[in-house]
Motif scaffolding. Structure first.
Motif, PDB file in Angstrom:
ATOM      1  N   LEU A 103       4.190   1.616   4.349  1.00  0.00           N
ATOM      2  CA  LEU A 103       2.976   2.310   4.776  1.00  0.00           C
ATOM      3  C   LEU A 103       2.936   3.731   4.191  1.00  0.00           C
ATOM      4  CD1 LEU A 103       0.447   2.263   6.671  1.00  0.00           C
ATOM      5  CD2 LEU A 103       1.908   3.352   8.382  1.00  0.00           C
ATOM      6  N   GLU A 104       4.034   4.448   4.341  1.00  0.00           N
ATOM      7  CA  GLU A 104       4.081   5.840   3.869  1.00  0.00           C
ATOM      8  C   GLU A 104       3.891   5.933   2.353  1.00  0.00           C
ATOM      9  OE1 GLU A 104       6.975   8.629   5.124  1.00  0.00           O
ATOM     10  OE2 GLU A 104       6.999   7.904   7.195  1.00  0.00           O
ATOM     11  N   LEU A 105       4.568   5.033   1.634  1.00  0.00           N
ATOM     12  CA  LEU A 105       4.487   5.088   0.170  1.00  0.00           C
ATOM     13  C   LEU A 105       3.083   4.753  -0.316  1.00  0.00           C
ATOM     14  CD1 LEU A 105       7.875   3.649  -1.114  1.00  0.00           C
ATOM     15  CD2 LEU A 105       7.255   5.967  -0.478  1.00  0.00           C
ATOM     16  N   THR A 106       2.454   3.780   0.347  1.00  0.00           N
ATOM     17  CA  THR A 106       1.093   3.416  -0.053  1.00  0.00           C
ATOM     18  C   THR A 106       0.147   4.596   0.154  1.00  0.00           C
ATOM     19  OG1 THR A 106       1.610   1.202   0.723  1.00  0.00           O
ATOM     20  CG2 THR A 106      -0.693   1.671   0.239  1.00  0.00           C
ATOM     21  N   VAL A 107       0.263   5.218   1.317  1.00  0.00           N
ATOM     22  CA  VAL A 107      -0.589   6.378   1.609  1.00  0.00           C
ATOM     23  C   VAL A 107      -0.341   7.476   0.569  1.00  0.00           C
ATOM     24  CG1 VAL A 107      -1.001   8.246   3.246  1.00  0.00           C
ATOM     25  CG2 VAL A 107      -0.768   5.904   4.069  1.00  0.00           C
ATOM     26  N   MET A 108       0.940   7.654   0.234  1.00  0.00           N
ATOM     27  CA  MET A 108       1.276   8.718  -0.701  1.00  0.00           C
ATOM     28  C   MET A 108       0.661   8.488  -2.080  1.00  0.00           C
ATOM     29  SD  MET A 108       4.982  10.040  -1.658  1.00  0.00           S
ATOM     30  CE  MET A 108       4.867   9.361  -3.260  1.00  0.00           C
ATOM     31  N   ILE A 109       0.750   7.244  -2.552  1.00  0.00           N
ATOM     32  CA  ILE A 109       0.204   6.951  -3.877  1.00  0.00           C
ATOM     33  C   ILE A 109      -1.315   7.146  -3.880  1.00  0.00           C
ATOM     34  CG2 ILE A 109      -0.283   5.050  -5.479  1.00  0.00           C
ATOM     35  CD1 ILE A 109       2.614   4.192  -5.082  1.00  0.00           C
ATOM     36  N   ILE A 110      -1.952   6.729  -2.808  1.00  0.00           N
ATOM     37  CA  ILE A 110      -3.408   6.907  -2.725  1.00  0.00           C
ATOM     38  C   ILE A 110      -3.761   8.398  -2.751  1.00  0.00           C
ATOM     39  CG2 ILE A 110      -5.435   6.592  -1.232  1.00  0.00           C
ATOM     40  CD1 ILE A 110      -4.116   3.923  -0.322  1.00  0.00           C
ATOM     41  N   MET A 111      -3.004   9.198  -1.991  1.00  0.00           N
ATOM     42  CA  MET A 111      -3.246  10.645  -1.998  1.00  0.00           C
ATOM     43  C   MET A 111      -3.031  11.230  -3.386  1.00  0.00           C
ATOM     44  SD  MET A 111      -1.397  12.172   1.339  1.00  0.00           S
ATOM     45  CE  MET A 111      -1.833  11.719   2.988  1.00  0.00           C
ATOM     46  N   ALA A 112      -1.957  10.799  -4.049  1.00  0.00           N
ATOM     47  CA  ALA A 112      -1.635  11.322  -5.369  1.00  0.00           C
ATOM     48  C   ALA A 112      -2.762  11.015  -6.351  1.00  0.00           C
ATOM     49  CB  ALA A 112      -0.321  10.730  -5.866  1.00  0.00           C
ATOM     50  N   LEU A 113      -3.294   9.791  -6.233  1.00  0.00           N
ATOM     51  CA  LEU A 113      -4.381   9.379  -7.125  1.00  0.00           C
ATOM     52  C   LEU A 113      -5.654  10.169  -6.843  1.00  0.00           C
ATOM     53  CD1 LEU A 113      -3.910   5.494  -7.078  1.00  0.00           C
ATOM     54  CD2 LEU A 113      -3.796   6.958  -9.112  1.00  0.00           C
ATOM     55  N   LEU A 114      -5.970  10.331  -5.569  1.00  0.00           N
ATOM     56  CA  LEU A 114      -7.254  10.930  -5.197  1.00  0.00           C
ATOM     57  C   LEU A 114      -7.244  12.450  -5.281  1.00  0.00           C
ATOM     58  CD1 LEU A 114      -8.319   8.741  -2.123  1.00  0.00           C
ATOM     59  CD2 LEU A 114      -9.032   8.545  -4.528  1.00  0.00           C
ATOM     60  N   ILE A 115      -6.122  13.075  -4.855  1.00  0.00           N
ATOM     61  CA  ILE A 115      -6.129  14.527  -4.696  1.00  0.00           C
ATOM     62  C   ILE A 115      -5.350  15.250  -5.787  1.00  0.00           C
ATOM     63  CG2 ILE A 115      -5.657  16.438  -3.108  1.00  0.00           C
ATOM     64  CD1 ILE A 115      -5.684  14.327  -0.844  1.00  0.00           C
ATOM     65  N   PHE A 116      -4.213  14.697  -6.205  1.00  0.00           N
ATOM     66  CA  PHE A 116      -3.315  15.480  -7.050  1.00  0.00           C
ATOM     67  C   PHE A 116      -3.398  15.148  -8.545  1.00  0.00           C
ATOM     68  CE2 PHE A 116      -1.527  15.751  -2.800  1.00  0.00           C
ATOM     69  CZ  PHE A 116      -1.273  17.117  -2.700  1.00  0.00           C
ATOM     70  N   GLY A 117      -4.369  14.330  -8.904  1.00  0.00           N
ATOM     71  CA  GLY A 117      -4.560  14.067 -10.321  1.00  0.00           C
ATOM     72  C   GLY A 117      -3.507  13.170 -10.936  1.00  0.00           C
ATOM     73  N   PHE A 118      -2.921  12.312 -10.121  1.00  0.00           N
ATOM     74  CA  PHE A 118      -1.938  11.360 -10.615  1.00  0.00           C
ATOM     75  C   PHE A 118      -2.660  10.310 -11.452  1.00  0.00           C
ATOM     76  CE2 PHE A 118       0.535   7.355  -9.404  1.00  0.00           C
ATOM     77  CZ  PHE A 118       1.546   7.568 -10.325  1.00  0.00           C
ATOM     78  N   ASP A 119      -2.182  10.124 -12.703  1.00  0.00           N
ATOM     79  CA  ASP A 119      -2.879   9.234 -13.621  1.00  0.00           C
ATOM     80  C   ASP A 119      -1.824   8.458 -14.399  1.00  0.00           C
ATOM     81  OD1 ASP A 119      -4.646   8.025 -15.300  1.00  0.00           O
ATOM     82  OD2 ASP A 119      -4.795   9.755 -16.650  1.00  0.00           O
TER      83      ASP A 119
END
Lengths: 311, 278
Positions: free
Chosen positions: B139-155
């Protein structure tokens, strides 16, 4: 139903149990009486397969506690000194969890939980987390949890220690009903009164050894329901007083640390006899009191018996 | 008050109808459900555990950003893409340490004692705890990846597939470390010890690794630790997956380490739990 033969347990250099033997027939209640550290919990833990004995053998519900532990665990319920219930879960969820682990279906588990919650007066609190329960409620839930599987043998380790009188009486009522239903019970307690009320037979444990065993009636007859405590002014006077009372046909036990005599009595009549005997011997006690017999008195009476034997 | 209510079945059950214990599978499912539940029962716990990856992402991407300008840092890689695989693993490690703490509290409040007096296997109790924390980690990792994609410019150049495989790898490492912490909990007892030990080990695993900076930039003694650190292998593999580079045998190697670690530690944990001796 419960048989222990020469059971011993050492923790490192400490001998917690030394060759303890006892037997509890099916459907009866054994009261295991003793102070803190007498070895009560150790014995219960061995019989409930929680720890292995260092020596001796024990059988519960017909199975050896060491070699057939899993069979034993299917047939027992254990209520420890501290309520072992999940704080985060509700009372209901706790009981359902236990029932499901024992192999009940979802529906059966709920029904059983409902039934027990009602029986233990916890229906109103059923949907609240256990965190908010009082001490008495926790103990009741804990006892309910150990009865979920309708065990043949129930171990109650000091079920009323730390409870207020009302909760204690409620607990006693539950135990008495269990007895009526044919459950075999081993109950540990520090209170003579409790053992007396609930147990068919009593075993007194001291420093890991059985120091007395018998029916509660026999134990009471030997000890008397009440005791008179006479505190003397000096140690010498206490010794004199003991001689006087022994000549008078009583069985005083000397508590040297307090210069006191503890005399098991049958009733008020004996109290006046004691006062008269001491008066005739011109011994004036500092204090004389008639009290309910306590565990200390049992120990002192047992010590007094040894004294008589050696004399 | 108790004896005024209707009669209840308290006496021994006839053996035909008695419940004599459930199968190992059922035990694990029920116990895992119990271990996961408090997370959802108390929303505050859930929120805290979800804020954590957010803070980690924000903090590390800002604090260590200048690392990307150093000569040892791989060129053509944005720091956030370099960082996410690392945070996957450090978060998984933190979650796995919780397994030990959870076990300690069960041991302390007597719930474990009750299970042990019932026909419930030690193995079920431990497996349930580790599975519960695996679920929480997922759960935590999924949320983290979504945040990284949406907010932190993870590409991720390795695409979502590479990222998903990297996440599974992180969960595998977290799961096997969970067994390590369970073993610690059953041997140490006492929650303070477990907590302190847990923090020490997680710190060591997280920082003496290739997580935040290239291993080559470390002094020799730290480099030695980082090279034997199982987290380094996992992170290198995950980084390869996320950056879309060849991973070689690193994925298989990481899984092998996980297998050995969980095998050894699960035996140790079971022994620790049974130590007072059935």
């Amino acid at each position: 139903m419960i048989e222990a033969l020469d059971v011993g347990k050492r923790f490192g250099k400490v001998t917690a149990l030394d060759s303890v033997s006892l037997e509890v027939p099916r459907g009866s209640v054994l009261g295991l009486l003793g102070h803190n550290g007498a070895g009560k919990t150790t014995l219960v833990n061995i019989l409930a397969t929680m720890i292995t004995p260092s020596s001796g053998t024990a059988r519960v519900a017909g199975y050896d506690v060491v070699s057939d532990g899993s069979k034993v665990r299917q047939r027992i319920g254990l209520t420890g000194q501290f309520a072992s219930v999940d704080e985060d879960l509700t009372g209901m969820a706790n009981l359902v969890l236990i029932a499901r682990l024992l192999g009940a279906g979802r529906q059966q588990a709920r029904e059983r939980a409902d039934e027990l919650l009602a029986a233990f007066d916890l229906s109103d609190a059923a949907t609240r987390p256990v965190q908010g329960y009082s001490g008495g409620m926790r103990r009741r839930l804990d006892l309910a949890a150990s009865l979920v599987g309708q065990p043949e043998v129930v171990f109650l380790d000091e079920p009323t220690t730390g409870l207020d009188p009302v909760s204690r009486n409620a607990m006693w009522a539950v135990v008495q009903r269990l007895v009526g239903d044919g459950t075999t019970i081993l109950l540990t307690t520090q209170y003579l009164e409790e053992a007396d009320r609930l147990a068919d037979s009593i075993v007194v444990l001291s420093h890991g050894r059985v120091v007395a065993a018998g029916t509660s009636a026999a134990m009471k007859a030997g000890l008397g329901r009440r005791t008179v405590t006479a505190r003397l002014r000096t140690n010498l006077e206490a010794l004199d007083a003991r001689t006087v009372l022994e000549r008078g046909g009583l069985a005083p036990a000397l508590d040297e640390s307090r210069d006191s005599l503890i005399v098991p009595v049958q009733g008020f009549q004996d109290l006046s006899t004691i006062v008269r005997l001491l008066g005739e011997a011109r011994i004036e006690p500092a204090e004389v009191a008639l009290t309910e017999a306590t565990l200390d008195d049992v120990y002192l009476a047992l010590a007094a018996d040894e004294h008589k034997v050696s004399v | 008050m108790v004896d005024t209510v209707q009669p209840v079945r308290t006496g021994p059950a006839p053996s035909a109808t008695a419940w004599h214990g459930s199968g190992v599978g059922t035990q694990i499912v029920i116990l895992a459900g119990r271990a996961v539940r408090p997370v959802f029962l108390r929303p505050s716990r859930l929120v805290v555990s979800l804020i954590q990856p957010f803070v980690m992402l924000g903090l590390f991407s800002q604090v260590f950003r200048s690392m990307a300008d150093t000569p040892l840092f791989p060129p053509d890689v944005s720091y956030i893409n370099y960082l996410v695989p690392a945070i996957l693993f450090t978060t998984a490690t933190t979650v796995s340490a919780q397994a030990g703490v959870g076990m300690t509290s069960d041991m302390r409040n007597g719930v474990l004692a009750r299970f042990r007096s019932m026909p419930v296997r030690t193995f079920s109790v431990l497996t349930a705890r580790s599975i519960a924390d695996l679920a929480r980690g997922a759960l935590e990792l999924t949320v983290m990846i979504i945040m990284a994609l949406l907010i932190f410019g993870f590409d991720p150049p390795g695409g979502l597939l590479g990222t998903a495989v990297a996440m599974l790898l992180a969960l595998a490492v977290g799961w096997s470390l969970g067994w390590l912490f369970l073993a610690l909990a059953t041997w140490l007892r006492g929650s303070e010890n477990v907590q302190a030990c847990g923090i020490l080990i997680t710190m060591l695993l997280q920082f003496a690794s290739s997580a935040f900076v290239p291993v080559a930039s470390m002094p020799t003694y730290l480099r030695a630790v980082a090279t034997v650190n199982p987290l380094s292998y996992g992170i290198d593999a995950a980084r390869g997956l996320i950056l879309g580079r060849p991973v070689g045998t690193s994925v298989v190697g990481t899984l092998a380490i996980c297998l050995v670690l969980s095998a050894v530690c699960s035996v140790l944990a079971a022994r620790g739990l049974d130590r007072t001796g059935r």
